[in-house]
Design a protein around this motif. Structure first.
Motif, PDB file in Angstrom:
ATOM      1  N   ASN A   1      11.916 -27.391   2.411  1.00 46.77           N
ATOM      2  CA  ASN A   1      11.373 -28.156   1.283  1.00 46.77           C
ATOM      3  C   ASN A   1       9.899 -27.847   1.059  1.00 46.77           C
ATOM      4  N   ALA A   2       9.179 -27.554   2.143  1.00 46.44           N
ATOM      5  CA  ALA A   2       7.737 -27.348   2.046  1.00 46.44           C
ATOM      6  C   ALA A   2       7.347 -25.877   1.997  1.00 46.44           C
ATOM      7  N   PHE A   3       8.128 -25.023   2.691  1.00 44.53           N
ATOM      8  CA  PHE A   3       7.754 -23.615   2.816  1.00 44.53           C
ATOM      9  C   PHE A   3       8.904 -22.705   2.413  1.00 44.53           C
ATOM     10  N   ARG A   4       8.530 -21.494   2.006  1.00 45.85           N
ATOM     11  CA  ARG A   4       9.500 -20.422   1.850  1.00 45.85           C
ATOM     12  C   ARG A   4       8.979 -19.226   2.637  1.00 45.85           C
ATOM     13  N   LYS A   5       9.755 -18.817   3.610  1.00 43.47           N
ATOM     14  CA  LYS A   5       9.328 -17.702   4.463  1.00 43.47           C
ATOM     15  C   LYS A   5       9.984 -16.419   3.970  1.00 43.47           C
ATOM     16  N   ASP A   6       9.167 -15.539   3.454  1.00 43.61           N
ATOM     17  CA  ASP A   6       9.661 -14.262   2.940  1.00 43.61           C
ATOM     18  C   ASP A   6       9.403 -13.159   3.957  1.00 43.61           C
ATOM     19  N   ILE A   7      10.474 -12.495   4.367  1.00 36.82           N
ATOM     20  CA  ILE A   7      10.311 -11.359   5.288  1.00 36.82           C
ATOM     21  C   ILE A   7       9.749 -10.176   4.514  1.00 36.82           C
ATOM     22  N   GLN A   8       8.762  -9.527   5.097  1.00 40.76           N
ATOM     23  CA  GLN A   8       8.167  -8.331   4.513  1.00 40.76           C
ATOM     24  C   GLN A   8       8.636  -7.130   5.334  1.00 40.76           C
ATOM     25  N   TYR A   9       9.385  -6.257   4.701  1.00 36.30           N
ATOM     26  CA  TYR A   9       9.977  -5.139   5.433  1.00 36.30           C
ATOM     27  C   TYR A   9       9.023  -3.943   5.468  1.00 36.30           C
ATOM     28  N   PRO A  10       8.932  -3.297   6.615  1.00 32.83           N
ATOM     29  CA  PRO A  10       8.031  -2.140   6.735  1.00 32.83           C
ATOM     30  C   PRO A  10       8.668  -0.892   6.129  1.00 32.83           C
ATOM     31  N   SER A  11       7.836   0.064   5.791  1.00 28.98           N
ATOM     32  CA  SER A  11       8.359   1.360   5.350  1.00 28.98           C
ATOM     33  C   SER A  11       8.790   2.139   6.579  1.00 28.98           C
TER      34      SER A  11
ATOM     35  N   LEU B   1      11.134   4.566  14.308  1.00 32.03           N
ATOM     36  CA  LEU B   1      11.162   4.760  12.858  1.00 32.03           C
ATOM     37  C   LEU B   1      11.125   3.450  12.080  1.00 32.03           C
ATOM     38  N   ARG B   2      11.692   2.365  12.632  1.00 30.35           N
ATOM     39  CA  ARG B   2      11.900   1.155  11.836  1.00 30.35           C
ATOM     40  C   ARG B   2      10.625   0.367  11.585  1.00 30.35           C
ATOM     41  N   GLY B   3       9.620   0.464  12.463  1.00 30.67           N
ATOM     42  CA  GLY B   3       8.409  -0.345  12.320  1.00 30.67           C
ATOM     43  C   GLY B   3       8.646  -1.783  12.743  1.00 30.67           C
TER      44      GLY B   3
ATOM     45  N   ASP C   1       0.219 -15.557   7.543  1.00 33.46           N
ATOM     46  CA  ASP C   1       1.043 -14.421   7.132  1.00 33.46           C
ATOM     47  C   ASP C   1       0.894 -13.275   8.144  1.00 33.46           C
ATOM     48  N   LYS C   2       1.944 -12.490   8.262  1.00 30.95           N
ATOM     49  CA  LYS C   2       1.920 -11.332   9.158  1.00 30.95           C
ATOM     50  C   LYS C   2       2.287 -10.092   8.365  1.00 30.95           C
ATOM     51  N   GLN C   3       1.416  -9.103   8.408  1.00 33.53           N
ATOM     52  CA  GLN C   3       1.660  -7.874   7.658  1.00 33.53           C
ATOM     53  C   GLN C   3       2.679  -6.994   8.387  1.00 33.53           C
ATOM     54  N   PRO C   4       3.568  -6.350   7.631  1.00 31.09           N
ATOM     55  CA  PRO C   4       4.526  -5.437   8.281  1.00 31.09           C
ATOM     56  C   PRO C   4       3.815  -4.205   8.825  1.00 31.09           C
ATOM     57  N   GLN C   5       4.322  -3.694   9.933  1.00 34.48           N
ATOM     58  CA  GLN C   5       3.778  -2.479  10.536  1.00 34.48           C
ATOM     59  C   GLN C   5       4.720  -1.315  10.233  1.00 34.48           C
ATOM     60  N   PRO C   6       4.241  -0.305   9.501  1.00 35.98           N
ATOM     61  CA  PRO C   6       5.138   0.799   9.129  1.00 35.98           C
ATOM     62  C   PRO C   6       5.665   1.547  10.347  1.00 35.98           C
TER      63      PRO C   6
ATOM     64  N   VAL D   1      15.123  17.560  19.969  1.00 34.80           N
ATOM     65  CA  VAL D   1      14.918  17.876  18.554  1.00 34.80           C
ATOM     66  C   VAL D   1      13.532  17.456  18.085  1.00 34.80           C
ATOM     67  N   VAL D   2      13.008  16.347  18.631  1.00 38.08           N
ATOM     68  CA  VAL D   2      11.713  15.824  18.179  1.00 38.08           C
ATOM     69  C   VAL D   2      10.574  16.510  18.927  1.00 38.08           C
ATOM     70  N   HIS D   3       9.609  16.991  18.164  1.00 37.33           N
ATOM     71  CA  HIS D   3       8.413  17.620  18.731  1.00 37.33           C
ATOM     72  C   HIS D   3       7.344  16.588  19.070  1.00 37.33           C
ATOM     73  N   ALA D   4       7.143  15.609  18.183  1.00 35.87           N
ATOM     74  CA  ALA D   4       6.089  14.612  18.411  1.00 35.87           C
ATOM     75  C   ALA D   4       6.396  13.332  17.659  1.00 35.87           C
ATOM     76  N   VAL D   5       5.993  12.209  18.255  1.00 35.61           N
ATOM     77  CA  VAL D   5       6.063  10.891  17.631  1.00 35.61           C
ATOM     78  C   VAL D   5       4.646  10.445  17.316  1.00 35.61           C
ATOM     79  N   GLN D   6       4.419   9.988  16.103  1.00 31.38           N
ATOM     80  CA  GLN D   6       3.086   9.539  15.699  1.00 31.38           C
ATOM     81  C   GLN D   6       2.554   8.494  16.680  1.00 31.38           C
ATOM     82  N   ASP D   7       1.335   8.736  17.186  1.00 28.08           N
ATOM     83  CA  ASP D   7       0.669   7.805  18.111  1.00 28.08           C
ATOM     84  C   ASP D   7       1.508   7.505  19.344  1.00 28.08           C
ATOM     85  N   GLY D   8       2.276   8.467  19.806  1.00 28.20           N
ATOM     86  CA  GLY D   8       3.116   8.207  20.981  1.00 28.20           C
ATOM     87  C   GLY D   8       3.503   9.495  21.676  1.00 28.20           C
ATOM     88  N   ARG D   9       4.256   9.364  22.743  1.00 28.70           N
ATOM     89  CA  ARG D   9       4.750  10.496  23.513  1.00 28.70           C
ATOM     90  C   ARG D   9       6.271  10.445  23.597  1.00 28.70           C
TER      91      ARG D   9
END
Length: 616
Positions: free
Chosen positions: A45-55, A203-205, A230-235, A481-489
């Motif tokens: 009644n008081a709030f609406r929580k909208d999920i923000q999906y990451p890219s 990949l999902r963020g 609010d919490k911003q989605p992390q890509p 198959v994967v050579h590198a993951v962004q900001d990871g190993r």
């Protein structure tokens, strides 16, 4: 007596009253502390929580060229508790569905109350993946449809038609996915196959959350406390593959009209340079609302099996490519040496057993035996090892030693590539033969495994890995198959060298034999101007037409690529395996094909093999 009855009634009535009070207290305690129904109702009644999906993370090839990206799309969501006064006919006309479809979708949503993530107070998926161009009319009339809202999402898209088996695809979560990971709610998307599946968490963020304030009439008034909570989605993380886009495209073209696989590996790193399986399909058909329909169509093709990644799931007799492992074990265990020569009178002949072979000089030592792919030489090698009771004590113990070497070389178990669905192949052991022959067997009984036949099977990935191991003179890094993951190993196993237990010096003799096969043996068609190519053919016996196989690497002393080619029912190894393998190596080493090789590639692209059992 009356006093006693009065006293009795007083206690009964008092007990009932106390019981009622206790029941109410328990119920009140349950509602306040254990149940969140009223809290959800009040919050809604008081709030609406909208999920923000990451890219979702992007996927690129080894040169940074885009392979997979995102396009905007929209979902229509509905809060069941807020759905009132909706003109159903107007709604159906606006979104382009029938009244029956509307009622079915609503019924499906109500049935979700059995799922962990369902709530009447939170948005539930009504329609998924509506393209932006189809969405404008609904957006204009949204204010008329109480309880309905828009959720911005993205759809996976592919830059070209290549790489379907290794890239994979994305689809809606099922009940099992939701039960396995509380991150997912009904209507979410998850990687279903390939890299999209095995690197899903990267990949999902991470989802975000936007908390909107409502007034007493349910109208949105803005962000709660100016978005403080609010919490911003992390890509998602971007992935760079070891795959070379041009090499992958060439491999898939060369397999047109054939059943089989091509796998190429960079020996120094274990990175997969290409992984092609045929038949394949265009990954661009596996997106949007029609994904399910197209997936069913591919799944129902029971003869060609286009969803089967033959590179890691196809298990075949490795044929003569397996002789390389036998030479190495024989040298390490002393059943042969580089100088010893064995007779070959058009095959192995001993105690009434005959294994055929093509014509060549005889007797023959190791290096030319590899170059000419002499069956007799490798049968004698295995027979001498399994019959050496002085060293091993029994054929069972000798067999166990042999099996341990095969496992160390990457056969018999999954290698651990970062793709789902890998098969292990088959390396028989002593227990297997004890059971099959009631403990009455010897080296002659199982002699066919010496030439990659009999019970032995392997995947094209395992054969390519063998070529990489020889190129490295005794070790391999788990193919990935994967050579590198962004900001990871990557996982630790994709950096670690795995040694086979065979001395480096013995690998040099095997390399010499594979070089001889290209210079004047069974692999003459694999020669590439300017490079010292090493190769080994394989002609795997089959109940129908034989399979054509090849493995090789180049350059000999500074290996940059190891490759395996396997074409079902392709005949001798030098018919399809050798020339296709040579084109793959030339493309990668030079970055392009010569004019003559371009014509050869076009020739093989147009050569289709007839498979009567698949053409019904």
């Amino acid at each position: 007596m009356k006093n006693n009855n009065y006293e009795l009634r007083k206690f009964v009535i008092g007990g009932v009253a106390v019981g009622i009070v206790i029941v109410y207290l328990i119920r009140l305690f349950t509602l306040q502390l254990w149940s969140d129904d009223y809290k959800k109702n009040a919050d809604s009644n008081a709030f609406r929580k909208d999920i923000q999906y990451p890219s979702r993370g992007l996927i690129m090839d080894r040169k940074g060229r885009l392979l997979v990206y995102n396009e905007p799309s929209y979902n229509i969501m509905v809060v069941m508790n807020d759905q009132r006064g909706v003109d159903t006919l107007d709604f159906c006309r606006t979104v382009g569905i029938t009244r029956e479809e509307y009622e079915k979708r609503m019924a499906d949503i109500k049935n979700r109350n059995k799922n962990p993530g369902y709530s009447r107070y939170t948005p539930q998926l009504f329609m998924a993946q509506i393209p932006a161009q189809e969405f404008s009319l609904f957006r204009e009339k949204l204010f008329r449809f109480n309880g309905f809202s828009i959720e911005k999402r993205t759809t996976r898209q592919y830059t070209s038609a290549i790489g379907a088996h290794l890239l994979g695809d994305v689809g809606e979560v099922n009940e099992h996915d939701i039960e396995e990971d509380p991150y997912y709610k009904s209507g979410d998307y998850i990687g279903k196959l390939g890299i999209e599946r095995s690197y899903e968490k990267q990949l999902r963020g991470e989802k975000g959350m936007r908390i909107m304030l409502r007034d007493v009439h349910g109208r949105t008034q803005g962000h709660y406390q100016d978005g403080k909570y609010d919490k911003q989605p992390q890509p998602g993380k971007n992935l760079t593959l070891g795959i070379d886009r041009d090499l992958q495209a060439l491999a898939e073209r060369l397999l047109t009209g054939k059943l089989g696989a091509i796998v190429a590996i960079e020996p120094k790193t274990g990175e997969v340079l290409c992984l092609a399986s045929s038949p394949t399909y265009d990954p661009r058909i596996m997106v949007g609302r029609d994904r399910g329909k197209h997936h069913r169509e591919l799944q129902m093709d029971l003869y060609r099996k286009p969803l089967l990644n033959r590179g890691i799931m196809g298990t075949y007799p490795p044929g003569s490519t397996f002789k390389i492992t036998q030479a190495l074990v024989g040298l390490q265990e002393g059943s042969i040496n580089p100088q010893i020569a064995f007779p070959c009178s058009h095959g192995f002949n001993y105690k009434g057993l005959h294994v055929g072979c093509h014509g060549h000089s005889s007797p023959i030592p190791l290096v030319p035996a590899i170059g000419t792919s002499c069956n007799s030489y490798f049968c004698w090698n295995l027979y001498r090892m399994l019959s050496n009771r002085h060293k091993y004590g029994s054929v069972q113990k000798a067999m166990t030693k042999w099996k341990d070497y095969m496992v160390a070389m990457g056969f018999g178990y999954k290698l651990g590539i970062d793709l789902p669905g890998e098969k292990r192949g088959m390396i028989p052991n002593a227990d297997y033969y004890d059971k099959a022959y009631r403990k009455s067997w010897n080296g002659l009984t199982v002699i066919s495994i010496a030439i990659g036949q009999g019970e032995v099977t392997a995947t094209p990935l395992q054969i390519a890995n063998l070529a990489a191991t020889v190129a490295n003179r005794g070790y391999f890094i788990t193919p990935h198959v994967v050579h590198a993951v962004q900001d990871g190993r990557l996982a630790p196993e994709y950096y670690k060298k795995r040694y086979t237990g065979v001395d480096r010096r013995w690998y040099e003799y095997v390399v010499a034999g594979m070089r001889k096969a290209v210079l004047d043996g069974t692999c003459r068609g694999a020669d590439i101007p300017g490079y010292e190519v090493c190769g080994k053919t394989g002609t795997a016996q089959n109940r129908g037409h034989d399979h054509s196989a090849f493995m090789g690497f180049a350059p000999m002393n500074d290996p940059r690529i190891a490759v395996a080619v396997y074409v079902e029912n392709g005949g001798f190894g030098n018919v399809y395996g050798v020339p296709i393998g040579a084109l793959i190596m030339e493309q990668y080493l030079n970055g392009k094909l010569s004019e003559a090789s371009l014509k050869k590639a076009e020739h093989f692209q147009n050569m289709h093999i007839k498979y009567p059992e698949y053409e019904r």
